[in-house]
Design an enzyme around this catalytic site. Structure first.
Site, mmCIF file in Angstrom:
data_model
loop_
_atom_site.group_PDB
_atom_site.id
_atom_site.type_symbol
_atom_site.label_atom_id
_atom_site.label_comp_id
_atom_site.label_asym_id
_atom_site.label_seq_id
_atom_site.Cartn_x
_atom_site.Cartn_y
_atom_site.Cartn_z
ATOM 1 N N GLN B 306 44.385 42.787 41.847
ATOM 2 C CA GLN B 306 45.759 42.463 41.494
ATOM 3 C C GLN B 306 46.084 41.169 42.221
ATOM 4 O O GLN B 306 45.309 40.738 43.078
ATOM 5 C CB GLN B 306 46.704 43.570 41.931
ATOM 6 N N ASP B 377 40.752 49.828 45.407
ATOM 7 C CA ASP B 377 42.165 50.176 45.433
ATOM 8 C C ASP B 377 42.643 50.536 44.020
ATOM 9 O O ASP B 377 42.417 49.773 43.077
ATOM 10 C CB ASP B 377 42.935 48.951 45.956
ATOM 11 N N GLU B 406 39.620 54.872 45.276
ATOM 12 C CA GLU B 406 40.873 55.315 45.885
ATOM 13 C C GLU B 406 41.846 55.683 44.772
ATOM 14 O O GLU B 406 42.756 54.945 44.457
ATOM 15 C CB GLU B 406 41.475 54.213 46.780
#
Lengths: 645, 645
Positions: B306, B377, B406
């Site tokens: 991101q 993530d 995750e």
């Protein structure tokens, strides 16, 4: 490979080995499909079930509904025989996503001017697809969304359910993903619901000792049809081998006049496409088939792929048999046992392709004579892929044809035959006698993957099996075994007239009949009437009237506080027919107990009482509680209650 | 298609979606394969498990053994990283069949001259394959079998076990059938056994308030290695976005000096291949990686796809982001919530192929710097097929690389990420606190299909999750949660030094930390020592010494007559290491109860006592019964007993 699809489809049910095998239905049944469908992130997705009949060009589509835990479900109904295909399709639904998001933002009092422009974009892309009715509506919304001055109007439109409908019914399936295609084979209804009566034509003569004929069989049709049966199954009717013929009670020496086993097929009079001369001609057989049809009875033939030593094939196609180094042909054996009257067909033969074709030809020959049901003898002793091939070939041309697998062997073998394509299967019901055994077996058949491919056919007895519990049993036991079969399973059969005449004297110590008809002609009092026949007739009529009994899988066992009573709830798919069946397993004493209604299953609405009507006695009772008292006497050891709300 | 094979192979286990996904192992583990293998009729069959490493040219073969109900089993051990393939092969064994039959006939005193000739035929066909040792033996038997005068000798030979051996070891695989190939991916051992320690490098400075550096981190290595951890995981170390940066406690306004969330990646200082300037240089980072390695610690990086609004990609590759009709870029949202500091990558972009390549390039950049572990993530917000592709591409070149997913989200989503290739997965352990929850969750992870593809990593806490049960909890609770994680799962991790310093003050009413390090630098007393650290250290040492704790699936829960005690038996594959772990779930009171030894699992031989040694206290106890008394106090609320027979 870079697959840009964001939706993933997993765990589709039903399916067998990821589509290696087809599942089974009959016309009018539903296929309830569920599937996990996932997407990354929080986007809303659309999911459809696509299905089509093998002859359809286009897929039909039904939207699936989200359930708990990322599962989606939908159903389709099968209306035609043959294969249907189905698959799951999923996509990110940008239209619904947009509406979902903007509503939350509006609720949060956010200014959503940019979102309206996005909405207009999405709606423009739908314009080409929307119906005429919707077109003006959509064009108007686009205009409102694009005009900043009309913001308050836009807010009203954004909230409209009609807009939701437009998005829902016109999904833009950008990057849609699809599962593999799965198959369901659809049979005619008889594949699921059939009531079989087996007898030996050669014992059909009214004159004791005389060889029965097809003409004699015709005279028995009113009796059998009158009892409510719909399928008439004959053991093999082909010429019986004369070489090494078996004598009475399976002895190795046949004496003058011994008729031999009709499973020892083939003689100077012909093979699998011929008829045993003493039974009549092929014209007689066709006549019988037609007469039976007139009585609502369909004739099922035995398909037994083996040969007597004098079967014509042995000379015309020696390569279809195994020859030993000493020049003799290999007969059947299960060392140290030998079956010299039977030659197994040699499926490892180099000439197997012609052999398979010849086997197929036999089936088509009898199909041409009017036969649509084959009970296959010992299918587990012929290769699985042979069955897959031959059943497929037959059904391509004649989808009406039903194959019943007579395999009484290990569980996985019986399951595999069903997976490979058999329409119906003999089962272990013949030996399941206690409540625990019956419940456990029914759960296995109806609540595991087997429910999708194995259609059980419950036989209380067969010419090969005179089970211990029926030997010298009383009338109540014969009633009980019949009603168990007839209510637990939608396909059933008996070997008569032994069954209804309660003739069960065994070969001592064995689960076989004494003086078995397999090896000799028997004389029966075909005109005899008794109470058991009345009860069987009544049960068969109830089966014909009650859809709940015309399928097997919709069953839930009910609690009873007496292990001599077994109780279960059966229902048709639409739940317009709901039955509660209670059967006593004690054939000597009266038994009573409390039965628990499956209230969670019964859509009781506001009703606080349920009326149960005994379909045999026609007595009605009003029940006001979850637990209700029943008492059963050996005379009539069962209730088939229809539930009336 | 006419398939002449007689053997059918079905229900191979393990397999996922008929081979769509691979199962997982680490070097040295076994794959226990079972399969139904069926043949028509009564013939004996031979069944083999074939397997090979992706780089092997030839298949290795191990014969499978018949079990109950037509199942066959065999195992193979995986020795190398990368893919192994396996499949099942079955054939009719005519040699063994022949011997099986003739022995039964001889026992029945039959004359078997013709059978001897058949035996000679079969043996001749084997001659080309038999080893030199066996050749003379076989040739001699053929001569005897063919000579009628040597019939008595032939009888002796026929019975020989050596002949059985010849047939068994030289099967003639005529018409053998084979299953599809299935795959198992083999990782290095760390994929299964790893002990993680997570901390924020920016809080590593010994000077309160000062921004920590990689150099500061190096000073902490002895402490972390000394506690027995082997994996050091850092939240993102990349430049932190300055546009829309978050303030302390996740507020939307950052003030002068606020450091922002390290998950808001990218700024004027660079993007995913750059390092936040205040932490140091890439050379510093490489130095830290090497220093950590010297301490037995492997550095794991965060892979968070991101971008902050000022990430370089936004300018260089605007097509990798979504642009709105008003010309602004789409930031992350979960309406009505907005995350203006984060731009999601736009995976529906037409430029997705270059995007994926760029994402892969990031991984290889850090791999080149020495990284072999990535904690990913929020993988569930990026497409599943993207992960499948990128993990596959990385592992082709660098099979050592480990990916930890995750994803704290819905069960099917977490499972799907693991199926698509993740090496390890975060789990719900963080919230499973009662005995019932723990047992049920472990059974799901280790006794269902998930055991084949999902490798759990148990974290009592993370920077995102300060679970209610740890908030202001006592020391015993911290010990208990650590020992539960460390004995139930072979991969575990904590977020420190919060955990071992028992700092668990929450954002009121939330399962988050007050003044979370996610948004600010925290000052810790890194030199502090306490009892909890000692216990953690001791547990980690035990994990290193006991193979039983270096895997997760070999677990059996034991009965205890006290629901405040949880007890389970763990063992390594060879059962040379067997442990009985008992943990009290009451962190305030002493608890006692009787624990049942899993005697059915313990190969007790003739022993009537078992010695159990507490691996923490080193005390030993002799147990003479199936049920044994234990008592646990909150000070040390667990036993890890080693079983000594």
């Amino acid at each position: 490979m870079k697959r840009q699809n964001r939706v993933v489809i997993d765990r589709i049910s039903p399916q067998l080995n990821c589509g290696e095998f087809f599942i089974k239905r009959v016309i009018g049944q539903k296929v309830d499909v569920s599937s996990d469908v996932l997407v990354d992130g929080h986007d809303l997705i659309g999911v459809s079930l696509l299905y089509k009949h093998e002859k359809d060009k286009k897929w039909s589509e039904v939207r699936m509904n989200a359930q708990m835990n990322d599962a989606w479900t939908a159903s389709f109904q099968v209306e035609k025989q043959g294969f249907y295909y189905y698959k799951v399709q999923g996509w990110v639904d940008h239209g619904l996503n947009w509406q979902h998001g903007i509503l939350r933002k509006l609720d949060d009092n956010q200014y959503v001017r940019s979102e309206f422009l996005e909405g207009a974009q999405i709606l423009k892309s739908l314009l080409k697809d929307v119906s005429k009715d919707h077109k003006d509506y959509v064009q108007n919304i686009i205009a409102v969304f694009e005009d900043e001055k009309r913001y308050p109007e836009a807010v009203v439109f954004a909230r409209e359910n009609k807009l939701w409908q437009v998005f829902y019914s016109h999904p833009e399936k950008h990057l849609a993903n699809e599962s593999n295609e799965l198959a369901v084979y659809v049979d005619r209804k008889k594949a699921l619901f059939s009531t079989w009566y087996e007898f030996f034509p050669r014992s059909a003569s009214p004159e004791p000792g005389k060889h029965g004929t097809f003409k004699d069989c015709e005279r028995l049709l009113p009796r059998i049809a009158g009892m409510g049966f719909d399928t008439l199954y004959f053991p093999p009717i082909h010429p019986i081998g004369e070489v090494n013929r078996k004598g009475k009670n399976n002895t190795t020496t046949a004496y003058e006049g011994d008729v031999g086993s009709c499973w020892g097929i083939g003689s100077q009079y012909g093979g699998h496409k011929d008829i045993h001369p003493e039974l009549g001609s092929v014209e007689d057989f066709k006549h019988l088939i037609q007469k039976a049809k007139d009585h609502g009875l369909e004739v099922a033939m035995d398909y037994a792929l083996q040969a007597a030593p004098d079967h014509p094939w042995v000379k015309s196609h020696p390569e279809w048999f195994k020859w030993r180094p000493d020049g003799t042909v290999q007969y059947a054996e299960n060392p140290p046992k030998k079956y010299q009257d039977i030659l197994p067909v040699y499926f490892e033969s180099a000439g197997y392709e012609e052999l398979w074709d010849a086997c197929l030809e036999i089936l088509f020959y009898w199909i041409d004579c009017g036969i649509r049901i084959f009970r296959v003898d010992n299918p587990h002793t012929k290769p699985y892929y042979f069955w897959q091939w031959i059943i497929t070939e037959v059904k391509k041309k004649e989808p009406d044809v039903i194959f019943l697998a007579e395999a009484f062997t290990r569980p996985k073998v019986m399951q595999q035959l069903a997976k490979q394509g058999y329409t119906q299967s003999y089962t272990y019901f013949t030996w399941r006698d206690s409540k625990h055994e019956l419940v456990q077996y029914m759960e296995e058949l109806t609540k595991t993957e087997q429910a999708e491919y194995m259609r059980p056919n419950f036989w209380p007895n067969t010419p090969d099996i005179n089970p211990y519990h029926l030997q010298f049993a009383n009338e109540s036991k014969f009633i009980q075994r019949y009603v168990l079969a007839a209510t637990l399973s939608s396909s059933i059969g008996i070997y008569g007239p032994n069954y209804e005449l309660m003739q069960s004297e065994p070969l001592p110590g064995r689960e076989e009949y004494l003086n078995s008809e397999k090896f000799q002609i028997k004389a029966y009092d075909w005109g005899k009437e008794n109470y058991l026949i009345n009860v069987i007739t009544r049960i068969n009529l109830i089966r014909r009237a009650q859809e709940a009994l015309q399928q097997t899988n919709n069953i839930r066992f009910c609690n009873v506080n007496n292990d001599n009573l077994i109780a279960f709830y059966k229902f048709n798919d639409s739940r317009t027919d709901e039955l509660l069946v209670i059967i006593s397993l004690d054939t000597h004493n009266s038994q009573q107990g409390m039965v628990q209604l499956p209230l969670g299953e019964l859509n009781m609405g506001n009703y606080s009482r349920i009326r149960v009507k005994d379909l045999v006695t026609t007595y009605e009772y009003d029940w006001y509680s979850e637990w209700n008292y029943v008492q059963l006497h050996p005379n009539l050891p069962f209730h088939i209650f229809k539930l009336i709300k």
